[in-house]
Design a protein around this motif. Structure first.
Motif, PDB file in Angstrom:
ATOM      1  N   VAL A 252       0.760  -1.062  -0.006  1.00  0.00           N
ATOM      2  CA  VAL A 252      -0.064  -0.067   0.061  1.00  0.00           C
ATOM      3  C   VAL A 252       0.891   1.263  -0.068  1.00  0.00           C
ATOM      4  N   GLY A 253       0.722   2.082  -1.103  1.00  0.00           N
ATOM      5  CA  GLY A 253       1.476   3.330  -1.139  1.00  0.00           C
ATOM      6  C   GLY A 253       2.867   3.145  -2.020  1.00  0.00           C
ATOM      7  N   VAL A 254       3.072   2.033  -2.405  1.00  0.00           N
ATOM      8  CA  VAL A 254       4.305   1.711  -2.983  1.00  0.00           C
ATOM      9  C   VAL A 254       3.978   1.731  -4.582  1.00  0.00           C
ATOM     10  N   GLN A 255       4.237   2.940  -5.300  1.00  0.00           N
ATOM     11  CA  GLN A 255       4.114   3.220  -6.745  1.00  0.00           C
ATOM     12  C   GLN A 255       5.073   2.556  -7.748  1.00  0.00           C
ATOM     13  N   ASP A 284       3.047   9.009   0.057  1.00  0.00           N
ATOM     14  CA  ASP A 284       2.726   9.054   1.567  1.00  0.00           C
ATOM     15  C   ASP A 284       1.037   9.265   1.682  1.00  0.00           C
ATOM     16  N   PRO A 285       0.481   8.304   2.331  1.00  0.00           N
ATOM     17  CA  PRO A 285      -1.152   8.334   2.327  1.00  0.00           C
ATOM     18  C   PRO A 285      -1.450   9.469   3.002  1.00  0.00           C
ATOM     19  N   VAL A 286      -0.873  10.110   3.921  1.00  0.00           N
ATOM     20  CA  VAL A 286      -1.111  11.157   4.932  1.00  0.00           C
ATOM     21  C   VAL A 286      -0.917  12.597   4.306  1.00  0.00           C
TER      22      VAL A 286
END
Length: 421
Positions: A252-255, A284-286
């Motif tokens: 999750v979050g790794v592009q 960064d999800p935040v």
């Protein structure tokens, strides 16, 4: 003996703090640098105690320190001080005695306490893959000075005036709380200079900011079996060799996860060289910010790489803790040695209070603990016992005036004032 005698001590709090410094370690440091050879009035220990008191209490002048010591009277004997010198003599010691003696003392104390300071709660593997004990985090912080003793970094202000600055390059192990390597240089020193000042053991993972980017050093570390993790600079020259597949619902979050080839110049002829590395892009999800990491850790999960870099920020609270709790605003000397001495002693105090904080099971906030000690340096209350007590116990204990022998660390790790027998 009353029930509360354990809250009293035969040493004032200043002496209790000094007792965490084994006398053989201080003697070893002084002998290595021959620090007492040319000084008769102010020995290295005297200077150390005066400066430690000044840094702890936030004293702004040497005159203030000397007069406070005059008021302490016989309590000075418990601190190993038997005569209060003139202010000018302490000033001469600050400017003339090499600060390296106190830098060496810090490293000896670190070696003495490092096993005790290792945190068991930080021993769990990061994302189930990386042992925190193998991770070395390093960064630098700048201490601003009141005059151009050391060359400062940045542009010249509009008014043409520019204060000096000192850059403290610091390295810590992720599983510990205190620095294991420190180098003090002028603030204008480029971060890349520090990379060649220490050796990393095979298998170590070095985590640092992109300001330290140096592809040639990365290539050397890869050959030596040392791992690195940093952020990619925007002006870095690279080409993508292979795109790695991402695990569904696990990253999750790794592009992006790719193998890249880095290009750098080497030698006086500026020969072009290339080395392989791994590039991981993460959103960064935040904050929604895109972060691109560069590493030679080829076998770890992409998310582990991201989590490793996140742990780099553990060094920032350390810098904040030292600057906020110990006097690094008013310098008690305008000489290079004096300024460095004050910084080394602030680091030594931070190490001592970190030991006390852990011994007290973190029963009190770190900053509050330091302030209590600073305001009551002449008190005979057992600092460690006091920190562990509840409010009701403290009120009851202060009614008892008996003194007992301090035993903070036992005979095996004895302090400066224990009998050698």
């Amino acid at each position: 003996m009353g029930k509360n005698t354990a809250n009293k001590c035969s040493l004032p709090i200043l002496g209790q703090l000094l007792s965490f410094i084994p006398k053989e370690l201080f003697k070893q440091s002084v002998e290595e640098y021959q620090s007492d050879k040319w000084y008769k009035k102010v020995k290295a220990w005297d200077q150390f105690v005066f400066m430690l008191y000044g840094v702890l209490t936030g004293s702004s002048t040497l005159r203030e320190i000397i007069k406070n010591f005059m008021l302490m009277g016989d309590k000075l004997n418990h601190c190993g001080i038997f005569r209060v010198p003139k202010r000018s003599s302490v000033s001469d010691a600050n400017s003339g005695r090499s600060a390296d003696v106190f830098g060496r003392l810090y490293m000896l104390l670190y070696d003495h306490y490092k096993d005790f300071l290792s945190d068991s709660y930080l021993s769990l593997k990061i994302n189930g893959e990386v042992d925190p004990g193998t991770v070395e985090i390093f960064d630098s912080t700048v201490v601003s000075l009141f005059k151009e003793v050391f060359k400062a970094c940045g542009r010249l202000p509009l008014d043409g005036r520019k204060k000096g600055g000192l850059k403290a390059f610091t390295k810590i192990t992720l599983s510990e709380r205190v620095p294991n390597f420190i180098c003090l240089k002028a603030a204008a020193t480029n971060e890349k200079v520090f990379l060649s000042m220490f050796e990393l053991a095979k298998g170590t993972i070095a985590v640092f900011d992109k300001g330290f980017q140096k592809f040639r050093q990365y290539a050397e570390w890869t050959e030596q079996g040392v791992y690195f993790l940093t952020r990619m600079n925007k002006n870095a020259k690279f080409s993508i060799l292979e795109q790695m597949p991402l695990e569904e619902n696990c990253e999750v979050g790794v592009q992006m996860d790719a193998i890249v080839e880095l290009e750098y110049t080497c030698g006086p002829t500026a020969t072009n060289r290339r080395t392989k590395a791994r590039m991981v892009a993460y959103i960064d999800p935040v904050s929604g910010k895109r972060l691109v990491f560069l590493t030679n850790l080829m076998d770890l999960k992409a998310m582990t790489v991201c989590m490793l870099y996140k742990n780099r920020w553990t060094i920032e609270p350390l810098f904040k803790q030292i600057k906020q709790n110990f006097e690094l605003t008013y310098f008690l000397s305008d000489s290079e040695n004096g300024i460095k001495t004050q910084i080394w002693i602030a680091l030594i105090l931070n190490l001592i209070f970190t030991v006390i904080h852990k011994m007290a099971k973190e029963a009190e906030d770190f900053a509050t603990m330091v302030k209590l000690a600073a305001k009551h340096t002449a008190s005979y209350v057992n600092l460690l016992g006091f920190l562990k007590m509840s409010s009701a116990q403290i009120s009851d204990a202060l009614d008892n005036l008996e003194n007992v022998q301090l035993d903070l660390f036992g005979n095996n790790n004895g302090g400066t004032f224990q009998n050698s027998s």
